[in-house]
Design a protein around this motif. Structure first.
Motif, short mmCIF file in Angstrom:
data_model
loop_
_atom_site.label_atom_id
_atom_site.label_comp_id
_atom_site.label_asym_id
_atom_site.label_seq_id
_atom_site.Cartn_x
_atom_site.Cartn_y
_atom_site.Cartn_z
N ALA A 112 -36.65 44.46 1.60
CA ALA A 112 -37.45 43.35 2.12
C ALA A 112 -36.53 42.21 2.51
CB ALA A 112 -38.45 42.88 1.06
N VAL A 113 -36.76 41.64 3.69
CA VAL A 113 -35.98 40.50 4.17
C VAL A 113 -36.86 39.25 4.03
CG1 VAL A 113 -34.65 39.52 6.06
CG2 VAL A 113 -34.80 42.01 5.80
N LEU A 114 -36.36 38.30 3.28
CA LEU A 114 -37.09 37.07 3.01
C LEU A 114 -36.21 35.87 3.32
CD1 LEU A 114 -38.58 38.00 -0.52
CD2 LEU A 114 -39.72 38.21 1.70
N ALA A 115 -36.80 34.69 3.28
CA ALA A 115 -36.05 33.44 3.39
C ALA A 115 -36.49 32.51 2.28
CB ALA A 115 -36.28 32.80 4.76
N ASP A 116 -35.55 31.75 1.75
CA ASP A 116 -35.90 30.77 0.72
C ASP A 116 -36.67 29.61 1.35
OD1 ASP A 116 -34.09 28.87 1.77
OD2 ASP A 116 -32.58 29.22 0.23
N PRO A 117 -37.13 28.62 0.58
CA PRO A 117 -37.96 27.56 1.15
C PRO A 117 -37.33 26.76 2.28
CG PRO A 117 -38.23 27.61 -1.22
CD PRO A 117 -37.11 28.55 -0.91
N GLU A 118 -36.02 26.81 2.45
CA GLU A 118 -35.38 26.11 3.57
C GLU A 118 -34.86 27.07 4.63
OE1 GLU A 118 -32.83 22.85 2.92
OE2 GLU A 118 -34.23 21.83 1.55
N GLY A 119 -35.27 28.34 4.55
CA GLY A 119 -34.96 29.28 5.63
C GLY A 119 -33.72 30.11 5.46
N ASN A 120 -33.04 30.02 4.32
CA ASN A 120 -31.85 30.85 4.10
C ASN A 120 -32.27 32.29 3.82
OD1 ASN A 120 -29.78 28.69 4.14
ND2 ASN A 120 -30.92 27.96 2.35
N GLU A 121 -31.82 33.19 4.68
CA GLU A 121 -32.23 34.58 4.57
C GLU A 121 -31.59 35.27 3.37
OE1 GLU A 121 -32.00 33.22 8.86
OE2 GLU A 121 -30.54 33.35 7.23
N PHE A 122 -32.33 36.21 2.79
CA PHE A 122 -31.77 37.07 1.74
C PHE A 122 -32.57 38.36 1.72
CE2 PHE A 122 -35.10 34.64 -0.35
CZ PHE A 122 -35.68 35.51 -1.24
N CYS A 123 -32.05 39.38 1.04
CA CYS A 123 -32.71 40.68 0.99
C CYS A 123 -33.02 41.06 -0.45
CB CYS A 123 -31.84 41.77 1.62
SG CYS A 123 -31.51 41.53 3.38
N VAL A 124 -34.16 41.68 -0.65
CA VAL A 124 -34.50 42.30 -1.93
C VAL A 124 -34.37 43.80 -1.71
CG1 VAL A 124 -36.22 42.58 -3.74
CG2 VAL A 124 -36.06 40.41 -2.49
N LEU A 125 -33.34 44.38 -2.28
CA LEU A 125 -33.03 45.78 -2.01
C LEU A 125 -33.91 46.72 -2.82
CD1 LEU A 125 -29.13 45.63 -2.12
CD2 LEU A 125 -30.62 45.38 -0.12
N GLU A 126 -34.12 47.91 -2.25
CA GLU A 126 -34.70 49.00 -3.02
C GLU A 126 -33.70 49.43 -4.09
OE1 GLU A 126 -32.07 51.04 -0.07
OE2 GLU A 126 -33.29 49.21 -0.16
N PRO A 127 -34.12 50.12 -5.14
CA PRO A 127 -33.18 50.51 -6.19
C PRO A 127 -32.03 51.36 -5.62
CG PRO A 127 -35.43 50.92 -6.87
CD PRO A 127 -35.49 50.56 -5.42
N ARG A 128 -30.81 50.97 -5.98
CA ARG A 128 -29.61 51.72 -5.57
C ARG A 128 -28.71 51.85 -6.78
NH1 ARG A 128 -27.87 49.03 0.28
NH2 ARG A 128 -30.00 48.79 1.12
N GLU A 129 -28.22 53.05 -7.02
CA GLU A 129 -27.40 53.31 -8.19
C GLU A 129 -26.16 52.44 -8.23
OE1 GLU A 129 -26.13 54.96 -11.77
OE2 GLU A 129 -28.09 54.98 -10.78
N ILE A 130 -25.58 52.17 -7.07
CA ILE A 130 -24.33 51.41 -7.02
C ILE A 130 -24.51 50.00 -7.60
CG2 ILE A 130 -24.72 50.56 -4.67
CD1 ILE A 130 -21.71 50.80 -4.21
N TYR A 131 -25.73 49.46 -7.53
CA TYR A 131 -25.97 48.09 -7.97
C TYR A 131 -26.63 48.00 -9.34
CZ TYR A 131 -25.26 47.19 -2.96
OH TYR A 131 -24.75 47.12 -1.69
N ARG A 132 -26.61 49.08 -10.11
CA ARG A 132 -27.35 49.10 -11.37
C ARG A 132 -26.77 48.15 -12.41
NH1 ARG A 132 -24.44 52.06 -15.02
NH2 ARG A 132 -22.83 53.42 -14.16
N ASP A 133 -25.48 47.75 -12.26
CA ASP A 133 -24.84 46.92 -13.29
C ASP A 133 -24.34 45.59 -12.75
OD1 ASP A 133 -22.78 47.87 -11.73
OD2 ASP A 133 -21.51 48.50 -13.40
N THR A 134 -24.87 45.14 -11.61
CA THR A 134 -24.36 43.91 -11.00
C THR A 134 -25.00 42.64 -11.55
OG1 THR A 134 -26.00 44.02 -9.22
CG2 THR A 134 -23.88 45.08 -8.82
N GLY A 135 -26.15 42.77 -12.22
CA GLY A 135 -26.95 41.59 -12.49
C GLY A 135 -27.90 41.36 -11.32
N PRO A 136 -28.56 40.20 -11.28
CA PRO A 136 -29.59 39.98 -10.26
C PRO A 136 -29.08 39.94 -8.82
CG PRO A 136 -29.17 37.97 -11.50
CD PRO A 136 -28.45 39.06 -12.21
#
Length: 250
Positions: A112-136
């Protein structure tokens, strides 16, 4: 000698509000010791802030008078999730906090591609094994024209290991195997406006900041005047013009 990425610097009209959003988004805390708002996990026995954090790349929200333009940021955060249900819950929670869906030409994708309240884009990724230990925060993602060249420059600039390099992407991560990844993605668009999001780097205790800055200039970094005046940090740009700062040890 090498530098360590310690925080993602974000500009905002309302630094306190954007800081609160990101603290809620990441499950961290917002701390405003001065003008800026620092967002990071609470550490120590008293729940106080530890800066720099030994594991995570935190966020520092800096108030500025200029709003974000319609141009997509060339640096953004990818957030990690652990399951499809977690991804759906996180997207819903972020939208309730003030995030909005945005179309950056992504098409049909599992994230999902979202933007914070001032328009800064960010992504909420689907589960991926590579990122299981990165933190948020799964990754700090940088748009670029030449990922191989960015891997060479940043691999020499910071004390992170280059994990993967290809024509369309490059990946670095702390050699300790903790925290987020730093990813360079090849994109067709070119940089046209100053970055509203950038990395702040810090020398290690005992290293000389001036020597580090000189080393980065020899690698291809250029000095940058963004109206900062006489400040203890040094503003530079990488070979593709992405701004970053080398901070001073306190």
């Amino acid at each position: 000698m090498a530098l360590r990425p310690v925080q993602v610097n974000m500009k905002a009209l309302d630094g306190s509000a954007v800081g609160r959003f990101w603290a809620e988004a990441l499950g961290w805390s917002a701390h405003s010791p001065g003008v800026t708002t620092y967002v990071g996990p609470a550490g120590g026995p008293a729940g106080d802030f530890v800066c720099p954090d030994p594991e995570f790349v935190c966020i520092d929200v800096v108030p500025v008078p200029e709003p974000k333009t319609a141009t997509k940021n060339r640096v953004h955060l990818d957030l990690a999730t652990t399951s499809p249900a977690h991804q759906a819950e996180l997207v819903a929670r972020l939208r309730a906090l003030g995030a909005t869906p945005v179309d950056v030409g992504q098409g049909e994708v599992p994230w999902a591609v979202l933007a914070d309240p001032e328009g800064n884009e960010f992504c909420v990724l689907e589960p991926r094994e590579i990122y299981r230990d990165t933190g948020p925060v799964a990754a700090v993602v940088v748009d670029c024209a030449d990922p191989r060249a960015m891997a060479r420059f940043w691999g020499e600039t910071i004390d992170w290991s280059v994990r993967e390099v290809a024509d369309d992407h490059a990946v670095l991560r702390s050699s300790k195997g903790v925290g987020p990844y730093l990813e360079f993605l090849r994109t067709p668009d070119v940089k046209t406006v100053p970055d509203r999001v950038h990395l702040d780097l810090l020398p290690y205790p005992g290293d000389d900041k001036a020597a580090e800055v000189a080393r980065l200039r020899a690698l291809g970094a250029t000095d940058l005047d963004v109206g900062q005046g006489d400040v203890p940090w040094t503003c530079l740009a990488d070979p593709e013009g992405h701004e970053f700062c080398v901070c001073a040890l306190s």
